[in-house]
Motif scaffolding. Sequence first.
Motif, PDB file in Angstrom:
ATOM      1  N   ILE A 144       1.116  -1.085   0.210  1.00 28.56           N
ATOM      2  CA  ILE A 144      -0.645   0.399  -0.094  1.00 28.56           C
ATOM      3  C   ILE A 144       0.788   1.170   0.307  1.00 28.56           C
ATOM      4  O   ILE A 144       0.976   2.159  -0.542  1.00 28.56           O
ATOM      5  N   LEU A 145       2.099   1.117   0.791  1.00 25.83           N
ATOM      6  CA  LEU A 145       3.030   2.535   0.528  1.00 25.83           C
ATOM      7  C   LEU A 145       3.613   2.561  -0.636  1.00 25.83           C
ATOM      8  O   LEU A 145       3.771   3.906  -1.142  1.00 25.83           O
ATOM      9  N   LEU A 146       3.858   1.361  -0.676  1.00 27.42           N
ATOM     10  CA  LEU A 146       4.510   1.200  -2.539  1.00 27.42           C
ATOM     11  C   LEU A 146       3.818   1.965  -3.134  1.00 27.42           C
ATOM     12  O   LEU A 146       3.667   2.428  -4.178  1.00 27.42           O
ATOM     13  N   GLU A 147       2.232   1.612  -3.481  1.00 25.16           N
ATOM     14  CA  GLU A 147       1.136   1.816  -4.685  1.00 25.16           C
ATOM     15  C   GLU A 147       1.242   3.716  -3.728  1.00 25.16           C
ATOM     16  O   GLU A 147       0.929   4.442  -5.155  1.00 25.16           O
ATOM     17  N   ALA A 148       1.386   4.295  -2.735  1.00 25.51           N
ATOM     18  CA  ALA A 148       0.552   5.652  -2.646  1.00 25.51           C
ATOM     19  C   ALA A 148       1.848   6.538  -3.128  1.00 25.51           C
ATOM     20  O   ALA A 148       1.646   7.153  -3.661  1.00 25.51           O
ATOM     21  N   PHE A 149       2.879   5.774  -3.050  1.00 28.21           N
ATOM     22  CA  PHE A 149       4.357   6.820  -3.908  1.00 28.21           C
ATOM     23  C   PHE A 149       4.488   6.263  -5.283  1.00 28.21           C
ATOM     24  O   PHE A 149       4.752   7.098  -5.793  1.00 28.21           O
ATOM     25  N   LEU A 150       3.891   6.152  -5.826  1.00 31.68           N
ATOM     26  CA  LEU A 150       3.705   5.519  -6.642  1.00 31.68           C
ATOM     27  C   LEU A 150       2.966   5.979  -7.819  1.00 31.68           C
ATOM     28  O   LEU A 150       2.775   6.547  -8.442  1.00 31.68           O
ATOM     29  N   ARG A 151       1.618   6.238  -7.112  1.00 30.19           N
ATOM     30  CA  ARG A 151       0.875   7.450  -7.459  1.00 30.19           C
ATOM     31  C   ARG A 151       0.743   9.184  -7.483  1.00 30.19           C
ATOM     32  O   ARG A 151       0.420  10.200  -7.720  1.00 30.19           O
TER      33      ARG A 151
END
Length: 235
Positions: free
Chosen positions: A151-158
């Motif tokens: 989830i943290l990675l998804e947030a940074f990608l977005r």
Amino acid sequence: MSMECHQSSMYASSIKEIPDPEPILCKSIDFVIPDDRLRVGIETLSRFKSLEPCPDWEICPSSSQERPTPPPAFHIHIKDSEVTVALYPQSETIWLLPPLDSSLSSPNKHILPSHFVLASDQTILPPWRPGRGSGVFKSDSDPVVVPKSHILLEAFLRLYARDSGKRIGAFAMAMIGYIEEYVDDDGLLDANLLPEPLKTSYEELRQGIKPVRQWTQELKEALGIHEDSEDDRNG
């Protein structure tokens, strides 16, 4: 946790070639809260005698618009310390998740939403390791809820897709590099849990098979973000 980072290069061919960020320094204890609870959060923090108001918002590094990380909606200082406590609205951080609700105020690891984990959950989070920070919280007497690594990675990608070319976009790319090196390489990330097109995009970036400029453009297109678009929340 607040992290100071170098600007990332749009011309690097992979994560490995992006300049390493500075070592992690704990400068702030940050909380993400529902947008409509921001005022309540501010009032709650203001009651603690160990905290004191910011002496000057205009020159304080924590509220500066020039800082490399997104400034909080509110922050307060721990007395006799350089550490701050900051509040961020969900709409500016993890907007990709369903709205946070009151069920998280008294969390139980057996009924937590699948996006989250207790910071004291030793079955998911690692112990202290040399060069890897303090690890899992030792106590759950005052439970803290944190997002899972994917989830943290998804947030940074977005965040990167939304703000590439800006200071915050550079911060997001540096954090993607942190996760790749210190979380994924240590076996603490299941990238298969990322939704498409982010799963494929992350794999391509990790493998370094495309120049970052091309990769960025394709990521934006896959999320429906145009150069004049302000964010990807509908992407």
